[in-house]
Scaffold this motif. Structure first.
Motif, PDB file in Angstrom:
ATOM      1  N   SER A 254     104.992  40.179  -3.998  1.00  0.00           N
ATOM      2  CA  SER A 254     105.347  39.047  -4.844  1.00  0.00           C
ATOM      3  C   SER A 254     106.640  38.400  -4.382  1.00  0.00           C
ATOM      4  O   SER A 254     107.572  39.075  -3.942  1.00  0.00           O
ATOM      5  N   LEU A 255     106.685  37.087  -4.491  1.00  0.00           N
ATOM      6  CA  LEU A 255     107.905  36.354  -4.211  1.00  0.00           C
ATOM      7  C   LEU A 255     109.007  36.739  -5.195  1.00  0.00           C
ATOM      8  O   LEU A 255     108.716  37.101  -6.340  1.00  0.00           O
ATOM      9  N   PRO A 256     110.263  36.667  -4.791  1.00  0.00           N
ATOM     10  CA  PRO A 256     111.368  36.947  -5.720  1.00  0.00           C
ATOM     11  C   PRO A 256     111.481  35.841  -6.759  1.00  0.00           C
ATOM     12  O   PRO A 256     111.218  34.672  -6.476  1.00  0.00           O
ATOM     13  N   LEU A 257     111.889  36.222  -7.978  1.00  0.00           N
ATOM     14  CA  LEU A 257     112.008  35.280  -9.083  1.00  0.00           C
ATOM     15  C   LEU A 257     113.384  35.401  -9.714  1.00  0.00           C
ATOM     16  O   LEU A 257     113.877  36.504  -9.950  1.00  0.00           O
ATOM     17  N   ASN A 258     114.010  34.268  -9.987  1.00  0.00           N
ATOM     18  CA  ASN A 258     115.300  34.282 -10.664  1.00  0.00           C
ATOM     19  C   ASN A 258     115.161  34.822 -12.082  1.00  0.00           C
ATOM     20  O   ASN A 258     114.068  34.806 -12.657  1.00  0.00           O
ATOM     21  N   LYS A 259     116.260  35.266 -12.657  1.00  0.00           N
ATOM     22  CA  LYS A 259     116.236  35.823 -14.013  1.00  0.00           C
ATOM     23  C   LYS A 259     115.689  34.840 -15.034  1.00  0.00           C
ATOM     24  O   LYS A 259     115.057  35.226 -16.014  1.00  0.00           O
ATOM     25  N   ASN A 260     115.933  33.554 -14.804  1.00  0.00           N
ATOM     26  CA  ASN A 260     115.498  32.535 -15.767  1.00  0.00           C
ATOM     27  C   ASN A 260     114.068  32.052 -15.553  1.00  0.00           C
ATOM     28  O   ASN A 260     113.625  31.093 -16.184  1.00  0.00           O
ATOM     29  N   GLY A 261     113.348  32.703 -14.644  1.00  0.00           N
ATOM     30  CA  GLY A 261     111.948  32.349 -14.431  1.00  0.00           C
ATOM     31  C   GLY A 261     111.726  31.213 -13.456  1.00  0.00           C
ATOM     32  O   GLY A 261     110.626  30.657 -13.386  1.00  0.00           O
ATOM     33  N   THR A 262     112.740  30.862 -12.674  1.00  0.00           N
ATOM     34  CA  THR A 262     112.592  29.836 -11.645  1.00  0.00           C
ATOM     35  C   THR A 262     112.573  30.475 -10.262  1.00  0.00           C
ATOM     36  O   THR A 262     113.079  31.578 -10.070  1.00  0.00           O
TER      37      THR A 262
ATOM     38  N   GLU B 232     115.344  31.071  -0.842  1.00  0.00           N
ATOM     39  CA  GLU B 232     115.110  32.513  -0.809  1.00  0.00           C
ATOM     40  C   GLU B 232     113.632  32.819  -0.588  1.00  0.00           C
ATOM     41  O   GLU B 232     113.277  33.718   0.190  1.00  0.00           O
ATOM     42  N   CYS B 233     112.773  32.053  -1.244  1.00  0.00           N
ATOM     43  CA  CYS B 233     111.327  32.269  -1.092  1.00  0.00           C
ATOM     44  C   CYS B 233     110.866  31.920   0.323  1.00  0.00           C
ATOM     45  O   CYS B 233     110.006  32.611   0.893  1.00  0.00           O
TER      46      CYS B 233
END
Length: 408
Positions: free
Chosen positions: A144-152, A157-158
């Motif tokens: 899975s791609l990395p996801l910011n804490k706020n869901g963005t 980075e991706c």
């Protein structure tokens, strides 16, 4: 005739379901992310088919069959024009979910433990579970791609992650069905192509609001559902680059998709016919054709600007309510507000809102991994589209405040 100005009163008069009361209150429909309402022209097209056109397609030489076949294929042409692709790259399916499963099944023989499938934590279950199954069946690694804490998603980075992993396939949503956040797809697809990855885009939420040019987007596969684009339920669309469609293994077998059948073996027709088995959802396709006609009569740029103003107004009002937590990105969004009030259960809030005629969705929205990432069990989701009004927003906000007062 092209509608030169965006007339919201005219628009709303085209959608009969909107003009009713629920629990004694005018209906405020804020659940278009789940399914859009249908204009009268779509309803009329379905009625017309069963009333005077009913016949099977591709199988007869009598007048009704030929008429139905012509209308059915004209709808495919309209869908291709909407996406700026070729008609033979459009496959009719039962929905976006089946379209994803069709691609997943078709790729299985090309995958093994040396391959990687990449998704994101934003995905609807329909773009997670099929890849889990394929991973289990083939040994391909699922990441899975990395996801910011706020869901963005952090685009840079991706992109670096894609370069590092070099996936065989990237399966990613154009718009989060839960948050309404718009994915910055172009750089992700560009990097994926640089490392020779196939790209499947889940456009269930994006197809109506964003009207993507798939030639420019440059994905290999794109899926969407008729019922989220003003059309009937039970019908979906798979766009596939023609050479990639033909490279997929068949998904189902039977009549219509065959070329020659012998007792010991069969040969199959090229795409899109090889994936359209049996009698199709003809009335659904003709209803969707009417939906596309309706959308094509509107100025899409004006619709997008109107939806954005409506969303900004709703977000501004919602932010001002004490105790509300909004999870949606308020800057790049199609018009969906995902939120909670303090520690109250989202089902309770949605039920209370229904008492005022306000229809919203509550729960995990088929995105349990995203809910876990956000640290919640579920949310309330209010999704706007171009047939909503500023008055709808006012009623929603006023009703929400009343519900909150009952919960306090």
């Amino acid at each position: 005739m092209t509608v030169l100005e965006f007339d919201i009163n005219k628009i709303r008069s085209d959608f009969p379901t909107l003009n009713q009361t629920i629990n004694g209150c005018p209906l405020v429909y804020l659940d278009s992310a789940a399914t859009s309402q249908k204009p009268q022209s779509v309803i009329n097209a379905i009625t017309e088919f069963y009333t005077s056109q009913n016949a099977n397609v591709h199988r007869g030489r009598h007048s009704l069959s030929e008429q139905a076949t012509n209308l059915y294929e004209q709808a495919r042409d309209k869908m291709a024009q909407y996406f700026n692709v070729f008609s033979n790259e459009i496959v009719w399916t039962k929905g976006a979910t089946e379209a994803i499963n069709l691609v997943a099944n078709g790729l299985k023989k090309r995958l093994d433990k040396s391959h990687t499938i990449m998704i994101s934590p934003l995905e609807h279950h329909a773009n997670i579970v099929p890849w889990q199954i394929v991973s289990q069946q083939t040994g391909a690694k699922l990441v899975s791609l990395p996801l910011n804490k706020n869901g963005t998603l952090n685009t840079l980075e991706c992109c670096e992650f894609i370069k590092q992993i070099r996936p065989t396939l990237l399966a990613i949503t154009q718009v989060s069905n839960t948050l309404g956040n718009i994915t910055d797809l172009s750089p992700l697809i560009r990097v994926a192509k640089e490392v020779n990855s196939l790209v499947l885009v889940d456009g269930a939420q994006g197809a109506l609001h964003l009207k993507p040019d798939l030639r420019k987007l440059n994905c290999d596969f794109y899926v969407c559902s008729s019922h989220k684009m003003l059309g009937p339920t039970g019908l979906g669309v798979l766009y596939g680059r023609y050479e990639e469609l033909n490279a997929l293994d068949i998904y189902q077998s039977g009549g219509e998709m065959i070329d020659k059948v012998y007792l010991t073996h069969s040969t199959y027709r090229p795409a899109p016919a090889k994936f359209e088995t049996g009698t199709p959802n003809i009335s659904g396709v003709l209803g969707f054709s009417a939906a596309l006609d309706y959308l094509n009569e509107l100025d899409h740029g004006k619709i997008q600007r109107y939806e954005q103003k409506l969303f900004n107004y709703a977000a501004k009002e919602l932010v001002m309510i004490e105790g509300i937590t909004i999870y949606s990105n308020l800057s790049d969004n199609i018009g969906t507000l995902c939120f909670n009030f303090n520690n109250e259960h989202p089902y309770d809030l949605a039920t209370l809102l229904d008492g005022y005629g306000v229809a919203v969705r509550s729960g995990h929205h088929c995105t349990q991994p995203l809910m876990a990432h956000l640290g919640v069990n579920g949310t309330v989701r209010a999704s706007l589209t171009f047939y909503n009004t500023f008055e709808d927003v006012d009623i929603f906000i006023h009703s929400l405040k009343k519900c909150i007062a009952l919960l306090d």
